[in-house]
Scaffold this motif. Structure first.
Motif, PDB file in Angstrom:
ATOM      1  N   ALA A   1       0.803  -1.234   0.000  1.00 30.07           N
ATOM      2  CA  ALA A   1       0.000   0.000   0.000  1.00 30.07           C
ATOM      3  C   ALA A   1       0.830   1.275   0.000  1.00 30.07           C
ATOM      4  CB  ALA A   1      -0.971  -0.002   1.183  1.00 30.07           C
ATOM      5  N   GLN A   2       1.966   1.257  -0.673  1.00 30.01           N
ATOM      6  CA  GLN A   2       2.748   2.485  -0.766  1.00 30.01           C
ATOM      7  C   GLN A   2       2.191   3.323  -1.909  1.00 30.01           C
ATOM      8  OE1 GLN A   2       6.930   2.289  -1.732  1.00 30.01           O
ATOM      9  NE2 GLN A   2       7.401   4.072  -0.469  1.00 30.01           N
ATOM     10  N   GLU A   3       1.366   4.288  -1.554  1.00 25.82           N
ATOM     11  CA  GLU A   3       0.707   5.149  -2.533  1.00 25.82           C
ATOM     12  C   GLU A   3       0.158   6.385  -1.849  1.00 25.82           C
ATOM     13  OE1 GLU A   3      -3.071   5.638  -2.818  1.00 25.82           O
ATOM     14  OE2 GLU A   3      -2.889   5.019  -0.743  1.00 25.82           O
ATOM     15  N   MET A   4      -0.260   7.330  -2.635  1.00 21.76           N
ATOM     16  CA  MET A   4      -0.924   8.529  -2.135  1.00 21.76           C
ATOM     17  C   MET A   4      -1.789   9.103  -3.240  1.00 21.76           C
ATOM     18  SD  MET A   4       0.316  11.389  -3.816  1.00 21.76           S
ATOM     19  CE  MET A   4      -0.204  12.609  -2.617  1.00 21.76           C
ATOM     20  N   PHE A   5      -2.695  10.013  -2.885  1.00 22.46           N
ATOM     21  CA  PHE A   5      -3.501  10.680  -3.907  1.00 22.46           C
ATOM     22  C   PHE A   5      -3.921  12.052  -3.425  1.00 22.46           C
ATOM     23  CE2 PHE A   5      -6.720   8.645  -1.290  1.00 22.46           C
ATOM     24  CZ  PHE A   5      -7.793   9.519  -1.305  1.00 22.46           C
ATOM     25  N   GLU A   6      -4.383  12.851  -4.361  1.00 26.33           N
ATOM     26  CA  GLU A   6      -4.916  14.172  -4.049  1.00 26.33           C
ATOM     27  C   GLU A   6      -6.227  14.373  -4.790  1.00 26.33           C
ATOM     28  OE1 GLU A   6      -4.660  16.907  -2.299  1.00 26.33           O
ATOM     29  OE2 GLU A   6      -3.076  16.111  -1.021  1.00 26.33           O
ATOM     30  N   GLY A   7      -6.898  15.472  -4.522  1.00 26.88           N
ATOM     31  CA  GLY A   7      -8.139  15.784  -5.220  1.00 26.88           C
ATOM     32  C   GLY A   7      -8.351  17.281  -5.285  1.00 26.88           C
ATOM     33  N   LEU A   8      -8.633  17.787  -6.469  1.00 27.51           N
ATOM     34  CA  LEU A   8      -8.982  19.186  -6.657  1.00 27.51           C
ATOM     35  C   LEU A   8      -9.892  19.295  -7.875  1.00 27.51           C
ATOM     36  CD1 LEU A   8      -5.945  21.130  -8.223  1.00 27.51           C
ATOM     37  CD2 LEU A   8      -5.832  18.702  -7.736  1.00 27.51           C
ATOM     38  N   LYS A   9     -10.320  20.482  -8.219  1.00 19.40           N
ATOM     39  CA  LYS A   9     -11.269  20.646  -9.314  1.00 19.40           C
ATOM     40  C   LYS A   9     -10.858  21.770 -10.257  1.00 19.40           C
ATOM     41  CE  LYS A   9     -15.475  19.095  -6.885  1.00 19.40           C
ATOM     42  NZ  LYS A   9     -16.786  19.546  -6.349  1.00 19.40           N
ATOM     43  N   ALA A  10     -11.318  21.660 -11.494  1.00 17.55           N
ATOM     44  CA  ALA A  10     -11.201  22.742 -12.478  1.00 17.55           C
ATOM     45  C   ALA A  10     -12.607  23.219 -12.811  1.00 17.55           C
ATOM     46  CB  ALA A  10     -10.492  22.260 -13.735  1.00 17.55           C
ATOM     47  N   TYR A  11     -12.734  24.517 -12.977  1.00 19.74           N
ATOM     48  CA  TYR A  11     -14.018  25.145 -13.281  1.00 19.74           C
ATOM     49  C   TYR A  11     -13.851  26.040 -14.509  1.00 19.74           C
ATOM     50  CZ  TYR A  11     -14.937  23.969  -8.366  1.00 19.74           C
ATOM     51  OH  TYR A  11     -15.059  23.321  -7.161  1.00 19.74           O
ATOM     52  N   LYS A  12     -14.935  26.244 -15.221  1.00 21.32           N
ATOM     53  CA  LYS A  12     -14.915  27.169 -16.357  1.00 21.32           C
ATOM     54  C   LYS A  12     -15.792  28.369 -16.017  1.00 21.32           C
ATOM     55  CE  LYS A  12     -14.429  25.447 -20.424  1.00 21.32           C
ATOM     56  NZ  LYS A  12     -14.661  24.731 -21.706  1.00 21.32           N
ATOM     57  N   SER A  13     -15.199  29.552 -16.063  1.00 23.60           N
ATOM     58  CA  SER A  13     -15.943  30.772 -15.752  1.00 23.60           C
ATOM     59  C   SER A  13     -16.826  31.171 -16.930  1.00 23.60           C
ATOM     60  CB  SER A  13     -14.975  31.908 -15.417  1.00 23.60           C
ATOM     61  OG  SER A  13     -14.234  32.253 -16.567  1.00 23.60           O
ATOM     62  N   LYS A  14     -17.732  32.093 -16.690  1.00 25.90           N
ATOM     63  CA  LYS A  14     -18.641  32.539 -17.741  1.00 25.90           C
ATOM     64  C   LYS A  14     -17.890  33.184 -18.907  1.00 25.90           C
ATOM     65  CE  LYS A  14     -22.900  33.175 -15.072  1.00 25.90           C
ATOM     66  NZ  LYS A  14     -23.910  34.148 -14.583  1.00 25.90           N
ATOM     67  N   ASP A  15     -16.743  33.776 -18.623  1.00 25.58           N
ATOM     68  CA  ASP A  15     -15.977  34.404 -19.701  1.00 25.58           C
ATOM     69  C   ASP A  15     -14.976  33.439 -20.339  1.00 25.58           C
ATOM     70  OD1 ASP A  15     -14.077  34.192 -17.723  1.00 25.58           O
ATOM     71  OD2 ASP A  15     -13.784  36.346 -17.461  1.00 25.58           O
ATOM     72  N   GLY A  16     -15.103  32.139 -20.019  1.00 19.28           N
ATOM     73  CA  GLY A  16     -14.317  31.128 -20.699  1.00 19.28           C
ATOM     74  C   GLY A  16     -12.995  30.756 -20.062  1.00 19.28           C
ATOM     75  N   ARG A  17     -12.631  31.395 -18.950  1.00 20.67           N
ATOM     76  CA  ARG A  17     -11.377  31.036 -18.282  1.00 20.67           C
ATOM     77  C   ARG A  17     -11.498  29.682 -17.586  1.00 20.67           C
ATOM     78  NH1 ARG A  17     -10.608  34.944 -13.940  1.00 20.67           N
ATOM     79  NH2 ARG A  17     -12.873  35.190 -14.129  1.00 20.67           N
ATOM     80  N   VAL A  18     -10.415  28.935 -17.552  1.00 17.90           N
ATOM     81  CA  VAL A  18     -10.361  27.674 -16.820  1.00 17.90           C
ATOM     82  C   VAL A  18      -9.610  27.942 -15.516  1.00 17.90           C
ATOM     83  CG1 VAL A  18      -9.494  25.311 -16.800  1.00 17.90           C
ATOM     84  CG2 VAL A  18     -10.443  26.295 -18.914  1.00 17.90           C
ATOM     85  N   LEU A  19     -10.268  27.674 -14.395  1.00 17.85           N
ATOM     86  CA  LEU A  19      -9.724  28.040 -13.086  1.00 17.85           C
ATOM     87  C   LEU A  19      -9.516  26.823 -12.187  1.00 17.85           C
ATOM     88  CD1 LEU A  19     -12.041  31.118 -12.349  1.00 17.85           C
ATOM     89  CD2 LEU A  19      -9.703  31.166 -13.269  1.00 17.85           C
ATOM     90  N   LEU A  20      -8.382  26.822 -11.496  1.00 17.51           N
ATOM     91  CA  LEU A  20      -8.117  25.872 -10.419  1.00 17.51           C
ATOM     92  C   LEU A  20      -8.211  26.627  -9.106  1.00 17.51           C
ATOM     93  CD1 LEU A  20      -4.908  24.103 -11.845  1.00 17.51           C
ATOM     94  CD2 LEU A  20      -7.308  23.438 -12.177  1.00 17.51           C
ATOM     95  N   PHE A  21      -8.498  25.896  -8.010  1.00 14.45           N
ATOM     96  CA  PHE A  21      -8.641  26.536  -6.714  1.00 14.45           C
ATOM     97  C   PHE A  21      -7.529  26.066  -5.774  1.00 14.45           C
ATOM     98  CE2 PHE A  21     -10.583  26.922  -2.432  1.00 14.45           C
ATOM     99  CZ  PHE A  21     -10.846  28.287  -2.455  1.00 14.45           C
ATOM    100  N   ARG A  22      -6.592  26.932  -5.504  1.00 14.27           N
ATOM    101  CA  ARG A  22      -5.492  26.712  -4.557  1.00 14.27           C
ATOM    102  C   ARG A  22      -4.706  25.422  -4.822  1.00 14.27           C
ATOM    103  NH1 ARG A  22      -7.031  28.259   1.505  1.00 14.27           N
ATOM    104  NH2 ARG A  22      -4.862  28.889   1.442  1.00 14.27           N
ATOM    105  N   PRO A  23      -4.280  25.170  -6.055  1.00 15.52           N
ATOM    106  CA  PRO A  23      -3.550  23.928  -6.330  1.00 15.52           C
ATOM    107  C   PRO A  23      -2.224  23.833  -5.593  1.00 15.52           C
ATOM    108  CG  PRO A  23      -3.373  25.429  -8.191  1.00 15.52           C
ATOM    109  CD  PRO A  23      -4.394  26.015  -7.266  1.00 15.52           C
ATOM    110  N   ASP A  24      -1.650  24.984  -5.219  1.00 18.50           N
ATOM    111  CA  ASP A  24      -0.397  24.975  -4.456  1.00 18.50           C
ATOM    112  C   ASP A  24      -0.571  24.276  -3.113  1.00 18.50           C
ATOM    113  OD1 ASP A  24      -2.106  27.332  -3.946  1.00 18.50           O
ATOM    114  OD2 ASP A  24      -0.587  27.851  -2.455  1.00 18.50           O
ATOM    115  N   MET A  25      -1.786  24.344  -2.552  1.00 14.53           N
ATOM    116  CA  MET A  25      -2.050  23.676  -1.274  1.00 14.53           C
ATOM    117  C   MET A  25      -2.076  22.156  -1.451  1.00 14.53           C
ATOM    118  SD  MET A  25      -2.415  25.938   1.194  1.00 14.53           S
ATOM    119  CE  MET A  25      -3.521  25.261   2.453  1.00 14.53           C
ATOM    120  N   ASN A  26      -2.603  21.690  -2.570  1.00 15.74           N
ATOM    121  CA  ASN A  26      -2.560  20.250  -2.854  1.00 15.74           C
ATOM    122  C   ASN A  26      -1.123  19.777  -2.992  1.00 15.74           C
ATOM    123  OD1 ASN A  26      -5.250  21.306  -4.358  1.00 15.74           O
ATOM    124  ND2 ASN A  26      -5.577  19.254  -3.528  1.00 15.74           N
TER     125      ASN A  26
END
Length: 355
Positions: A66-91
């Motif tokens: 069981a030597q493994e790890m994982f993370e989880g975060l999300k990408a969102y698309k704003s109304k003006d078409g930008r693709v945004l991540l939320f605090r990926p540096d914390m992950n």
């Protein structure tokens, strides 16, 4: 981008799912990121390739030790078409902490974020735009060296896969019912409770199964030593608003340092709301409930963002919170966080990162 990863595009792109019928974590996009680690060489050969099954030895260390790890975060698309991540540096920072505990080689935090941005950019057309949906991002590392023996592996795979998702809980922001677990234990001091590893979740499945049999969606864990202090809710951190104070368990090594948890604490302080990271007994919670002082309870996490709690069950007692309805603070926090994530609330804290 600082890193330039070669891209092999799929020749058989899949049909995009209907955003109205999206479930959580059941569909995956056309591409994935993969990078190898070899002792003496370090991390190497990062690339984006078509999503496909892995060819891995039955003796791979991850299966046996069981030597493994994982993370989880999300990408969102704003109304003006930008693709945004939320605090990926914390992950990335949490990955560093988890890797150290699990004897997994250090992964440069900037490299990790750039890999995530690169694969999200390739599959950005998979980001659903309906309210409450997002592109869930799952970075993970597995030890794939084939050997039977308890030692750190000499070879690893770092991968990032993507999944368009709907709400984590089918009811969305509808308050959940939580069962308090005082038999099984999730974590103890000195263990791996603070690390983002599959073993923590596998060990909790029995308790979650028990909760489901009793008609509850999730489990509230108590501390593993005295079985009296509240800690986490299943896959989320727990918050209690008692009178005029919001309380959450401290980061003492047994709970996950949630990124949404940290964001909520920061927002509450910014709003002038008293927030405490301190130990809180389950007896105090139920006594506050009886006295009408338990104003709200909610869970925080990447998957659900904010999940209000409408009922707690412990031993032979039950407490209904805020008449089983979402509380004013829970709603405000959700609106603020989700608004930031999709680019509709001004980001004065520098939490969103554009791909």
């Amino acid at each position: 981008m600082k890193y330039n990863f070669p891209i092999t595009r799929t020749t058989t792109p899949k049909a995009k799912p209907d955003p109205d019928t999206l479930r959580f974590g059941q569909l995956f996009t056309d591409h994935m990121f993969i990078m190898e680690y070899t002792t003496g060489k370090g991390w190497h050969d990062g690339k984006i390739v078509p999503y496909a099954p892995l060819q891995i030895e039955p003796a791979a260390a991850v299966f046996h030790y069981a030597q493994e790890m994982f993370e989880g975060l999300k990408a969102y698309k704003s109304k003006d078409g930008r693709v945004l991540l939320f605090r990926p540096d914390m992950n990335a920072k949490r990955t560093t902490s988890t890797n150290e505990r699990m004897c997994i080689p250090h992964l440069d935090e900037e490299l990790m974020v750039e890999a995530i941005k690169a694969v999200v950019n390739v599959d950005k057309d998979w980001i659903p735009e309906k309210k409450g949906t997002s592109l869930y991002i799952r970075p993970f590392i597995i030890a794939d060296e084939p050997f039977l023996g308890v030692r750190p592996s000499d070879h690893y795979l770092f991968m990032v896969i993507l999944s368009p998702v709907g709400p984590y809980y089918e009811g969305g922001l509808a308050p959940t019912k939580i069962f308090v677990e005082d038999d099984f234990v999730r974590a103890t001091p000195g263990g791996t409770g603070f690390a983002k590893i599959g073993g923590n979740y596998a060990a909790g499945m029995k308790s979650q199964e028990k909760a489901h049999e009793k008609g509850y969606e999730q489990v509230l864990w108590l501390d593993g030593v005295e079985r009296k202090y509240v800690e986490e809710i299943g896959t989320s951190n727990a918050f209690f608003k008692i009178h005029d104070e919001v309380i959450t368990a401290p980061l003492s090594g047994t709970i996950l340092p949630g990124i949404t948890r940290d964001s909520v604490i920061n927002l509450l302080k910014q709003w002038g709301i008293k927030v405490s990271e301190r130990r809180l007994t389950i007896e105090e919670v139920f006594e506050a409930g009886k006295q009408g002082k338990l104003i709200e309870m909610f869970a925080t996490g990447t998957a659900a963002v904010i999940s209000p709690v409408g009922e707690l069950s412990w031993k032979d007692e039950k407490v209904v919170i805020n008449n089983g309805e979402i509380g004013e603070l829970s709603q405000k926090l959700y609106d603020e966080l989700y608004g930031l994530q999709i680019g509709e609330v001004e980001d004065t804290l520098g939490w969103t990162v554009q791909v």
